[in-house]
Design a protein around this motif. Structure first.
Motif, PDB file in Angstrom:
ATOM      1  N   GLU A  89       0.825  -1.208   0.000  1.00 50.39           N
ATOM      2  CA  GLU A  89       0.000   0.000   0.000  1.00 50.39           C
ATOM      3  C   GLU A  89       0.859   1.257   0.000  1.00 50.39           C
ATOM      4  O   GLU A  89       0.520   2.262  -0.643  1.00 50.39           O
ATOM      5  N   VAL A  90       1.984   1.207   0.711  1.00 44.65           N
ATOM      6  CA  VAL A  90       2.910   2.339   0.715  1.00 44.65           C
ATOM      7  C   VAL A  90       3.492   2.549  -0.682  1.00 44.65           C
ATOM      8  O   VAL A  90       3.583   3.683  -1.171  1.00 44.65           O
ATOM      9  N   GLU A  91       3.873   1.465  -1.331  1.00 44.44           N
ATOM     10  CA  GLU A  91       4.409   1.560  -2.691  1.00 44.44           C
ATOM     11  C   GLU A  91       3.377   2.128  -3.659  1.00 44.44           C
ATOM     12  O   GLU A  91       3.697   2.987  -4.493  1.00 44.44           O
ATOM     13  N   LEU A  92       2.145   1.653  -3.570  1.00 45.22           N
ATOM     14  CA  LEU A  92       1.095   2.119  -4.478  1.00 45.22           C
ATOM     15  C   LEU A  92       0.779   3.596  -4.266  1.00 45.22           C
ATOM     16  O   LEU A  92       0.246   4.256  -5.160  1.00 45.22           O
ATOM     17  N   ALA A  93       1.093   4.119  -3.090  1.00 41.69           N
ATOM     18  CA  ALA A  93       0.898   5.541  -2.818  1.00 41.69           C
ATOM     19  C   ALA A  93       2.092   6.365  -3.290  1.00 41.69           C
ATOM     20  O   ALA A  93       2.143   7.581  -3.052  1.00 41.69           O
TER      21      ALA A  93
ATOM     22  N   GLU B  70       7.121 -18.859   7.632  1.00 46.68           N
ATOM     23  CA  GLU B  70       6.151 -17.815   7.949  1.00 46.68           C
ATOM     24  C   GLU B  70       6.417 -16.551   7.140  1.00 46.68           C
ATOM     25  O   GLU B  70       5.487 -15.898   6.654  1.00 46.68           O
ATOM     26  N   LEU B  71       7.700 -16.202   6.968  1.00 44.75           N
ATOM     27  CA  LEU B  71       8.033 -15.023   6.176  1.00 44.75           C
ATOM     28  C   LEU B  71       7.596 -15.198   4.721  1.00 44.75           C
ATOM     29  O   LEU B  71       7.116 -14.256   4.086  1.00 44.75           O
ATOM     30  N   ASN B  72       7.763 -16.411   4.204  1.00 44.37           N
ATOM     31  CA  ASN B  72       7.352 -16.669   2.826  1.00 44.37           C
ATOM     32  C   ASN B  72       5.835 -16.481   2.671  1.00 44.37           C
ATOM     33  O   ASN B  72       5.367 -15.863   1.696  1.00 44.37           O
ATOM     34  N   LEU B  73       5.074 -17.003   3.627  1.00 45.48           N
ATOM     35  CA  LEU B  73       3.624 -16.820   3.585  1.00 45.48           C
ATOM     36  C   LEU B  73       3.248 -15.344   3.711  1.00 45.48           C
ATOM     37  O   LEU B  73       2.324 -14.857   3.048  1.00 45.48           O
ATOM     38  N   LEU B  74       3.976 -14.651   4.557  1.00 45.37           N
ATOM     39  CA  LEU B  74       3.679 -13.258   4.841  1.00 45.37           C
ATOM     40  C   LEU B  74       3.840 -12.381   3.604  1.00 45.37           C
ATOM     41  O   LEU B  74       3.017 -11.501   3.329  1.00 45.37           O
ATOM     42  N   TRP B  75       4.885 -12.637   2.841  1.00 46.38           N
ATOM     43  CA  TRP B  75       5.211 -11.779   1.714  1.00 46.38           C
ATOM     44  C   TRP B  75       4.629 -12.261   0.390  1.00 46.38           C
ATOM     45  O   TRP B  75       4.564 -11.483  -0.576  1.00 46.38           O
ATOM     46  N   SER B  76       4.212 -13.500   0.320  1.00 44.67           N
ATOM     47  CA  SER B  76       3.778 -14.055  -0.970  1.00 44.67           C
ATOM     48  C   SER B  76       2.565 -13.333  -1.544  1.00 44.67           C
ATOM     49  O   SER B  76       2.414 -13.248  -2.767  1.00 44.67           O
ATOM     50  N   GLY B  77       1.694 -12.810  -0.690  1.00 45.46           N
ATOM     51  CA  GLY B  77       0.508 -12.125  -1.184  1.00 45.46           C
ATOM     52  C   GLY B  77       0.690 -10.637  -1.380  1.00 45.46           C
ATOM     53  O   GLY B  77      -0.254  -9.943  -1.781  1.00 45.46           O
ATOM     54  N   GLN B  78       1.878 -10.123  -1.139  1.00 44.19           N
ATOM     55  CA  GLN B  78       2.103  -8.680  -1.208  1.00 44.19           C
ATOM     56  C   GLN B  78       2.435  -8.170  -2.616  1.00 44.19           C
ATOM     57  O   GLN B  78       2.381  -6.980  -2.878  1.00 44.19           O
ATOM     58  N   GLN B  79       2.807  -9.081  -3.518  1.00 45.35           N
ATOM     59  CA  GLN B  79       3.165  -8.706  -4.886  1.00 45.35           C
ATOM     60  C   GLN B  79       4.260  -7.641  -4.901  1.00 45.35           C
ATOM     61  O   GLN B  79       4.227  -6.667  -5.649  1.00 45.35           O
ATOM     62  N   THR B  80       5.245  -7.846  -4.051  1.00 43.24           N
ATOM     63  CA  THR B  80       6.399  -6.963  -3.981  1.00 43.24           C
ATOM     64  C   THR B  80       7.561  -7.749  -3.418  1.00 43.24           C
ATOM     65  O   THR B  80       7.395  -8.883  -2.943  1.00 43.24           O
ATOM     66  N   ASN B  81       8.750  -7.174  -3.481  1.00 41.70           N
ATOM     67  CA  ASN B  81       9.927  -7.850  -2.948  1.00 41.70           C
ATOM     68  C   ASN B  81       9.906  -7.860  -1.421  1.00 41.70           C
ATOM     69  O   ASN B  81       9.510  -6.874  -0.794  1.00 41.70           O
TER      70      ASN B  81
END
Length: 206
Positions: free
Chosen positions: A51-55, A154-165
């Motif tokens: 969301e920060v990136e999209l802003a 857990e980190l992989n799950l956390l970031w996988s839906g963010q569509q960012t690095n």
């Protein structure tokens, strides 16, 4: 699970919002408004990194609430009694799983922000009174902040839906949030208080 009396201060349904704003305000005080080179002016936003990136914000600290868990050890606590013949509905204690993510295109600045976040969260483990935002400030709530280690899965799950690095971040558990019921109190059997003289128990005579 405990069955002790519910003595934890409670707040309304805005408690989660106010807890996150309290956390953001703590970080703003020591980053955005710090006056320190590399930190001053960097905004703290209650958003996910995506969301920060999209802003189109290139430098920020994202305070990202990614999960809410029920605090199981308090879930079955005895509801409070407003009077001897009334009983409140059971409140809902929760814990907030938060990731604090510094965002900056320059690794040196991102790492500087990361170190400051770790320092602040380690030094300020309890938020009370005027340190809290909104309705929490006058509720008697005490928020406790605990650093939380995330494993690789857990980190992989956390970031996988963010569509960012994925970025280095600080995991945090926020406890002490208790959401009160909006339902009216219930009528219940009155609390009886009986005093039995010691002589009756042991069979002694006065």
């Amino acid at each position: 699970m405990t069955t002790a009396d519910f003595s934890v201060p409670m707040a309304g349904y805005g408690a989660i919002r106010d807890a996150m704003e309290s956390l953001a305000a703590l970080l703003r005080a020591h980053i955005t408004n710090s006056g320190e080179a590399g930190l001053a002016g960097v905004p703290v936003r209650v958003n996910s990194p995506r969301e920060v990136e999209l802003a189109n914000v290139s430098s920020a600290v994202a305070v990202w609430l990614h999960r809410v868990d029920v605090a199981a050890d308090l879930l079955n606590a005895t509801p409070p009694r407003p009077s001897s013949d009334r009983e409140s509905h059971r409140p809902l204690p929760v814990e907030l799983a938060v990731s604090v993510v510094p965002i900056n295109g320059e690794a040196a600045v991102a790492n500087l922000l990361l170190g400051r976040v770790l320092q602040v969260l380690s030094d300020h483990r309890r938020l009370t009174g005027a340190q809290l935002a909104g309705t929490l400030a006058s509720s008697g709530t005490v928020l406790t902040l605990g650093l939380d280690l995330h494993g690789a899965y857990e980190l992989n799950l956390l970031w996988s839906g963010q569509q960012t690095n994925a970025r280095p971040s600080v995991g945090l558990r926020v406890a002490g949030v208790v959401i009160d019921s909006h339902l009216d109190d219930l009528a219940s059997a009155p609390v009886l208080d009986a005093t039995i003289p010691l002589a009756q128990i042991v069979g002694a005579t006065a």
